[in-house]
Every structure is written in C-alpha cells, then in structure tokens.
Motif scaffolding. Structure first.
Motif, PDB file in Angstrom:
ATOM      1  N   SER A  50       4.221 -15.771 -28.046  1.00 31.09           N
ATOM      2  CA  SER A  50       3.826 -15.186 -26.659  1.00 31.09           C
ATOM      3  C   SER A  50       2.492 -15.812 -26.312  1.00 31.09           C
ATOM      4  O   SER A  50       2.103 -15.867 -25.003  1.00 31.09           O
ATOM      5  N   VAL A  51       1.627 -16.228 -27.152  1.00 34.35           N
ATOM      6  CA  VAL A  51       0.359 -16.776 -26.823  1.00 34.35           C
ATOM      7  C   VAL A  51       0.575 -18.034 -26.232  1.00 34.35           C
ATOM      8  O   VAL A  51       0.198 -18.595 -25.081  1.00 34.35           O
ATOM      9  N   MET A  52       1.754 -18.972 -26.529  1.00 37.62           N
ATOM     10  CA  MET A  52       1.991 -20.321 -26.216  1.00 37.62           C
ATOM     11  C   MET A  52       2.548 -19.928 -24.660  1.00 37.62           C
ATOM     12  O   MET A  52       2.457 -20.792 -23.648  1.00 37.62           O
ATOM     13  N   GLY A  53       3.270 -18.699 -24.627  1.00 40.56           N
ATOM     14  CA  GLY A  53       3.987 -18.450 -23.325  1.00 40.56           C
ATOM     15  C   GLY A  53       2.901 -18.287 -22.414  1.00 40.56           C
ATOM     16  O   GLY A  53       2.748 -18.649 -21.285  1.00 40.56           O
ATOM     17  N   LEU A  54       1.901 -17.479 -22.709  1.00 38.13           N
ATOM     18  CA  LEU A  54       0.787 -17.208 -21.961  1.00 38.13           C
ATOM     19  C   LEU A  54      -0.046 -18.494 -21.539  1.00 38.13           C
ATOM     20  O   LEU A  54      -0.484 -18.638 -20.231  1.00 38.13           O
ATOM     21  N   LEU A  55      -0.026 -19.360 -22.479  1.00 37.51           N
ATOM     22  CA  LEU A  55      -0.846 -20.665 -22.196  1.00 37.51           C
ATOM     23  C   LEU A  55       0.102 -21.630 -21.326  1.00 37.51           C
ATOM     24  O   LEU A  55      -0.535 -22.151 -20.199  1.00 37.51           O
ATOM     25  N   ALA A  56       1.589 -21.505 -21.527  1.00 35.53           N
ATOM     26  CA  ALA A  56       2.265 -22.041 -20.457  1.00 35.53           C
ATOM     27  C   ALA A  56       2.144 -21.581 -19.168  1.00 35.53           C
ATOM     28  O   ALA A  56       2.275 -22.348 -18.140  1.00 35.53           O
ATOM     29  N   GLY A  57       1.934 -20.367 -18.870  1.00 36.59           N
ATOM     30  CA  GLY A  57       1.869 -19.613 -17.522  1.00 36.59           C
ATOM     31  C   GLY A  57       0.485 -20.057 -16.975  1.00 36.59           C
ATOM     32  O   GLY A  57       0.471 -20.559 -15.854  1.00 36.59           O
ATOM     33  N   LEU A  58      -0.557 -20.488 -17.766  1.00 36.54           N
ATOM     34  CA  LEU A  58      -1.985 -20.842 -17.294  1.00 36.54           C
ATOM     35  C   LEU A  58      -1.677 -22.306 -17.196  1.00 36.54           C
ATOM     36  O   LEU A  58      -2.353 -22.755 -15.838  1.00 36.54           O
TER      37      LEU A  58
END
Length: 78
Positions: A50-58
């Motif tokens: 989920s953190v990596m997904g958030l980072l990918a979105g950023l």
C-alpha cells in the motif's frame, strides 16, 4: 477468506521453516509458528504494497505534471 488462506499457507510455512531452521517443535507449535508468521508477513507485505502503491501514485502524478509543464512550455502561449 484471505485470513483463512493465510492460516492454511502458514501451517505449511511453519512446517518448512522449522525444518529449515532445524528446530524440533511439536505439530501444534509448528502450525502456530507458521500461522503467526503468515499473519505477520501478510500484514507487513500488505502495508508495504500500500505504501509502494501510494509512492507509485506520487511518481505517476509528478511525471504527469512534468509532461503537462513540457506541453505548456512547448505549445502554450508565447
């Protein structure tokens, strides 16, 4: 259903982990080790994804903004 699947996989993982670490444990202890490990590992992995997904979105948002700025500077009003 996901928690049940983690527990089933955890029982098998506990068996493999106790054999790999050469730990002599009873069957219930082996299953408990695997289930605990599966729950902890599953939660940690989900948190990381989920953190990596958030980072990918950023990262995607920044790349999109860079593209928009480039288009504005290239084709926008002069």
């Amino acid at each position: 259903m996901n928690v049940i699947w983690l527990l089933i996989v955890g029982a098998a993982a506990g068996f493999l982990a106790t054999r790999m670490m050469r730990i002599e444990a009873s069957v219930p202890a082996t299953i408990a080790i695997g289930m605990g490990g599966a729950l902890i590992g599953g939660l940690v992995l989900r948190a990381l994804l989920s953190v990596m997904g958030l980072l990918a979105g950023l990262v995607g948002a920044v790349l999109g903004a860079l593209l928009l700025i480039w288009l504005w500077q290239t084709y926008g009003p002069k």
